[in-house]
Design a protein around this motif. Sequence first.
Motif, short mmCIF file in Angstrom:
data_model
loop_
_atom_site.label_atom_id
_atom_site.label_comp_id
_atom_site.label_asym_id
_atom_site.label_seq_id
_atom_site.Cartn_x
_atom_site.Cartn_y
_atom_site.Cartn_z
N UNK A 1 19.19 8.96 34.75
CA UNK A 1 20.09 9.61 33.81
C UNK A 1 20.79 8.56 32.94
N UNK A 2 21.21 9.01 31.77
CA UNK A 2 21.88 8.11 30.84
C UNK A 2 23.39 8.16 31.03
N UNK A 3 24.05 7.00 30.90
CA UNK A 3 25.50 6.99 31.03
C UNK A 3 26.14 7.46 29.72
N UNK A 4 27.42 7.75 29.78
CA UNK A 4 28.12 8.34 28.63
C UNK A 4 28.12 7.40 27.43
N UNK A 5 28.24 6.10 27.67
CA UNK A 5 28.25 5.14 26.57
C UNK A 5 26.92 5.17 25.82
N UNK A 6 25.81 5.21 26.56
CA UNK A 6 24.49 5.26 25.93
C UNK A 6 24.33 6.53 25.12
N UNK A 7 24.80 7.64 25.67
CA UNK A 7 24.72 8.93 24.97
C UNK A 7 25.49 8.86 23.65
N UNK A 8 26.67 8.28 23.69
CA UNK A 8 27.49 8.17 22.48
C UNK A 8 26.81 7.30 21.42
N UNK A 9 26.19 6.22 21.85
CA UNK A 9 25.49 5.34 20.90
C UNK A 9 24.30 6.06 20.27
#
Length: 398
Positions: A1-9
């Motif tokens: 799964x992707x972390x929130x920071x990666x999702x935001x980027x």
Amino acid sequence: MLDQKTIEVIKSTVPVLQEHGEKITTHFYQTMFTNHPELLNIFNHANQKKGRQQAALANAVYAAALHIDQLETILPVVQQIAHKHRSLGVKAEHYPIVGEHLLQAMKDVLQEAATEEIIQAWADAYGVIADIFISVEADMYEQAEAQQGGWPDFKSFVIDRKVKESEVIASFYLKPADGKVLPPFLAGQYISVKLEIPGEQYTHIRQYSLSDAPGQDYYRISVKREDQQEPAGKVSTYLHQHLNEGDRLLVSAPAGEFILSKSARPLVLISGGVGLTPLVSMLKTAVREQKGRDVTFIHAAIDSKHHALRAEVDQLAAGHEHVRAFYCYERPAAEDQQYDKSGYLDEEWLQTIIGNKDADYYFCGPVGFMKAVDQIMTNWGIAEEQKHYEFFGPAMKL
């Protein structure tokens, strides 16, 4: 799964991808095929030249970025693309190659805007998305092979019959060369045909809808000869001009998500040109398996000489009170008498035919035709879940 920071980027790149997506994907294909020309044995060269593959990939990348925090929303698209990949022979080992060149294309096109943080985020996201595709496609390969008479990739078939259906369309009745039973398929699905054409450096693969009802001892494809366009259709022309009864073809197991579903609503099938092929299969299946369901079949052709499979549709309409057929000829010849409208399909005429709009609509044909039909559906207020359509080639936006 992707972390929130990666999702935001990833989400921050949505506007950039909307603006530069096709430039990125065009550069991606150019560099990938330069470094890995063997992949030209899989990809459709004509779609590359027309820019359709580049546009389709750009749309897919944009959708992935837009929904990166809810990847489950793009699962229907994943299923559709995975069916195509399985029918082409795309395997897990191809995904690292694609990922490497897609990231490099982002760097090359976006330049200083492609920061290390953005590229790393997309590398992580691509890994997650690729794993989803690999898993779904592995299941599809396994299912294709495990079914009775099944096989995972391509299998040799014999052309049992070749029948001229119109000025530009011929049907090919295909039977397994090994004589084994044919796996079933769902009305609306397609098969891939793999050809090595003399004088051509690379293998050519094309998808063709199955144009007859399931349950036969053959698969039937009805192929339009695409030699009056640029670029000309190499596979369709070769099939028409050089392959005959007794010749062999490599064929994939049936695939595709554009299938007839069971419903209590009336069924409306609207086709243009060779787009009638999956809809004829649906019509025959509905008559046989969904007895009593009201079916309206509407087909648009240039004229009677370009109208394929009409006798089959007419026979069904004559023999079943719940089936009606209507034909629109764009430029009817002087001798054409049996058609319902001249010119193009339009909203007013379709309204007089369909009457009850609470129906399931399936439509297929040239892109311009499908855009027009979709616009009519929108004007009528037809819900999205009632509309079903398929492109011949990479998925596009209507």
